[in-house]
Design a protein around this motif. Structure first.
Motif, PDB file in Angstrom:
ATOM      1  N   ASN A 157       0.801  -1.224   0.000  1.00 36.62           N
ATOM      2  CA  ASN A 157       0.000   0.000   0.000  1.00 36.62           C
ATOM      3  C   ASN A 157       0.837   1.279   0.000  1.00 36.62           C
ATOM      4  O   ASN A 157       0.397   2.319   0.496  1.00 36.62           O
ATOM      5  CB  ASN A 157      -0.968   0.011   1.189  1.00 36.62           C
ATOM      6  N   ALA A 158       2.016   1.214  -0.565  1.00 34.57           N
ATOM      7  CA  ALA A 158       2.814   2.430  -0.746  1.00 34.57           C
ATOM      8  C   ALA A 158       2.264   3.203  -1.935  1.00 34.57           C
ATOM      9  O   ALA A 158       1.589   2.654  -2.809  1.00 34.57           O
ATOM     10  CB  ALA A 158       4.275   2.076  -0.959  1.00 34.57           C
ATOM     11  N   ALA A 159       2.572   4.507  -1.971  1.00 31.38           N
ATOM     12  CA  ALA A 159       2.108   5.343  -3.076  1.00 31.38           C
ATOM     13  C   ALA A 159       3.204   6.330  -3.463  1.00 31.38           C
ATOM     14  O   ALA A 159       3.941   6.820  -2.608  1.00 31.38           O
ATOM     15  CB  ALA A 159       0.846   6.099  -2.683  1.00 31.38           C
ATOM     16  N   ILE A 160       3.291   6.596  -4.774  1.00 26.13           N
ATOM     17  CA  ILE A 160       4.168   7.655  -5.289  1.00 26.13           C
ATOM     18  C   ILE A 160       3.298   8.545  -6.151  1.00 26.13           C
ATOM     19  O   ILE A 160       2.622   8.068  -7.071  1.00 26.13           O
ATOM     20  CB  ILE A 160       5.345   7.088  -6.103  1.00 26.13           C
ATOM     21  N   GLU A 161       3.327   9.849  -5.884  1.00 29.86           N
ATOM     22  CA  GLU A 161       2.409  10.768  -6.546  1.00 29.86           C
ATOM     23  C   GLU A 161       3.145  11.996  -7.081  1.00 29.86           C
ATOM     24  O   GLU A 161       3.865  12.661  -6.332  1.00 29.86           O
ATOM     25  CB  GLU A 161       1.324  11.228  -5.554  1.00 29.86           C
ATOM     26  N   GLY A 162       2.975  12.267  -8.369  1.00 30.39           N
ATOM     27  CA  GLY A 162       3.404  13.530  -8.955  1.00 30.39           C
ATOM     28  C   GLY A 162       4.893  13.724  -9.103  1.00 30.39           C
ATOM     29  O   GLY A 162       5.341  14.842  -9.370  1.00 30.39           O
ATOM     30  N   VAL A 163       5.695  12.675  -8.949  1.00 33.03           N
ATOM     31  CA  VAL A 163       7.154  12.806  -8.951  1.00 33.03           C
ATOM     32  C   VAL A 163       7.698  12.560 -10.354  1.00 33.03           C
ATOM     33  O   VAL A 163       7.219  11.687 -11.083  1.00 33.03           O
ATOM     34  CB  VAL A 163       7.781  11.822  -7.944  1.00 33.03           C
ATOM     35  N   TRP A 164       8.717  13.313 -10.733  1.00 32.54           N
ATOM     36  CA  TRP A 164       9.475  13.104 -11.978  1.00 32.54           C
ATOM     37  C   TRP A 164      10.659  12.208 -11.634  1.00 32.54           C
ATOM     38  O   TRP A 164      11.490  12.546 -10.785  1.00 32.54           O
ATOM     39  CB  TRP A 164       9.939  14.461 -12.494  1.00 32.54           C
ATOM     40  N   ILE A 165      10.727  11.044 -12.270  1.00 31.33           N
ATOM     41  CA  ILE A 165      11.801  10.072 -12.030  1.00 31.33           C
ATOM     42  C   ILE A 165      12.581   9.894 -13.311  1.00 31.33           C
ATOM     43  O   ILE A 165      12.014   9.582 -14.362  1.00 31.33           O
ATOM     44  CB  ILE A 165      11.219   8.735 -11.529  1.00 31.33           C
TER      45      ILE A 165
END
Length: 513
Positions: A157-165
């Motif tokens: 249930n981890a989340a990554i939001e709106g990041v430029w990778i």
């Protein structure tokens, strides 16, 4: 199925069949003369008009955000426990190191980012329910420096939001990815990401119920597809969802291996080998996607029970050149898709017990290519409009697509609907003796629109006893079932002088010089 003529039917049709045979002999004689006398040029007056406007059929969606330049700042925000008062979130610490901030986060915390981070090793999220988010969409950039995966999720249930990778490693065997979702990270949510210069954009490695949404993935633009990873690589996942994501410059846009119950909707896929690629993946649904200027739009292989609904495939004209490919696919449904200006609209290869219904097949080189042991296919309610060849088949049997069902609309069919029920009173042979003659004697194509071939087609349509190998539609529709006007600009924009380069660079469709 194979239909065998009765003796009485053979007798009644014999005179007409003999006449057609005489005409056929005359055609073959003409072919031989043409072959012996050099090239024969047909009427090419429609070619330039059909090509029309130069450029892509569907304009690639562009995105060029301002690259962050400030030093990175990561703030850990508590979920309301710890330093929080009255149930409000509270700042638990601010860090210049993304790794340090993620390590400090506890279950339920968020790590809010701005600026540029350059971690020297993968950033590992190993606490459940942790969210890593940009304070402003794509206002935080995590630069992997060309080594390894950039972010690794190892907790549920981890989340990554709106990041430029940006800038993964290039080792495909090591599965270098912008975001690597490990098997113990089920329930992960990746949203509004911008993944650039990535070998693999997202690799899901055994986790279930993973969501990738509203993101954009741009690959490495390596010189060959074989040296690129996939945009989203799904392995042994169930219940995942891919939606509203743009993918380009990778090998395959969305790749499925042993993935099931996955829904892919609203995605845009271009300049790829395969827009979507299924292998050993059953019980999936793909709907409302657009795939254009790829080798193959949607490649379904060695899988069962896939629903392909309301997708668009335009100008997929590579070495394979299929809008939709069904290779060793069973019990699947291809319905209400728009297949425009591909080499083949649909290619069926050893496909069993499938339904092809309600699709628009318009201005393709071949509408449906039926090959290699394909059987028990229901093909009904489709619109075959202005394809260079409506159907191409290698079968040595007579295949009836819809002996008892309403058939398909064929823009080149002779229609007679005396009772006004919308169904032609005469059957239609989109693939029969005339087509096989051209296959076996390509020079005969110059006569394909002439009276000799018309006589052959007339015999096959009017006299069921004359059952040559090929495809028959017993109940063709008298009226169109699709409005093609919105798609005419797509067809007109395909440039026939564009060829496919098997060693693609930045642009893998190169123009003849």
């Amino acid at each position: 199925m194979t239909r065998r003529p009765s003796v009485a039917g053979l007798v009644s049709a014999r005179a007409v069949f003999v006449a057609a045979a005489v005409v056929l002999a005359a055609v073959l004689g003409g072919v031989a003369a043409a072959a012996g006398g050099g090239a024969v040029s047909g009427d090419a007056s429609g070619t330039e008009a059909a090509n029309g406007t130069d450029g892509l059929v569907v304009d690639p969606p562009t995105y060029d955000p301002a690259r962050p330049t400030a030093a990175g700042t990561a703030t850990v925000v508590s979920d309301g426990g710890g330093n929080a008062t009255d149930g409000e979130n509270a700042t638990a610490g601010t860090y210049g190191s993304l790794t340090a901030a993620v390590d400090a986060a506890e279950p339920g915390d968020a790590v809010e980012l701005s600026g540029v981070f350059e971690p020297t090793e993968p950033v590992v999220v190993d606490e459940p329910n942790v969210t890593v988010r940009a304070s402003e969409t794509h206002g935080a950039l995590v630069d992997g420096g060309g080594e390894d995966s950039v972010v690794v999720l190892e907790a549920p249930n981890a989340a990554i939001e709106g990041v430029w990778i940006h800038d993964t490693g290039e080792d495909l065997e090591s599965q270098d990815a912008g975001v690597y979702v490990a098997g113990n990270a089920s329930g992960a949510t990746l949203s509004e990401l911008y993944l650039t210069d990535a070998a693999f954009g997202v690799w899901v490695n055994g986790a279930d119920e993973v969501t990738v949404a509203d993101s954009r993935i741009e690959g490495t633009e390596a010189p060959r597809f074989a040296n690129r990873g996939n945009g989203i690589n799904l392995w042994e996942t169930e219940g995942s969802e891919i939606r509203d994501t743009e993918i380009t410059d990778v090998r395959d846009g969305i790749y499925y291996s042993w993935a099931s119950d996955v829904e892919a909707t609203g995605n845009t896929l271009w300049d790829l080998r395969y827009g979507v690629h299924y292998m050993y993946s059953d019980d999936n649904r793909i709907a409302d996607n657009v795939a254009f200027e790829n080798d193959v739009g949607y490649a379904l292989m060695v899988s069962d029970s896939i629903e392909v609904v309301n997708n668009t495939a335009v100008a997929n004209r590579g070495q394979s050149g299929h809008g939709i490919l069904l290779k060793e696919i069973d019990r699947s449904v291809v319905r209400d898709n728009r297949l425009v200006a591909n080499d083949d609209g649909i290619f069926l290869y050893n496909a069993q017990h499938n339904e092809v219904r309600g699709n628009l097949l318009y201005a393709n080189g071949v509408g449906v290519h039926h090959s290699a042991g394909t059987s028990e296919t229901t093909v009904a309610g489709n619109g075959f409009v202005e394809n260079e060849e409506p159907v191409l088949t290698t079968t040595r049997d007579l295949v009836a697509w819809n002996g008892s069902d309403r058939g398909n609309y064929w823009s080149d069919a002779r229609v007679a609907d005396a009772d006004g029920d919308g169904i032609s009173d005469t059957r239609h042979r989109p693939a029969g003796a005339a087509q096989r003659l051209v296959q076996e004697h390509p020079a005969a194509a110059v006569f394909a629109d002439g009276p000799a071939f018309d006589a052959i087609r007339l015999v096959e349509s009017r006299f069921p006893a004359v059952e040559t190998a090929g495809v028959v539609d017993h109940r063709p529709l008298a009226d169109p079932v699709h409005d093609v006007e919105p798609y005419r600009p797509y067809a007109a924009a395909v440039d026939a002088t564009v060829e496919y380069d098997s060693d693609p660079g930045d642009d893998h469709h190169q123009r003849h010089q």
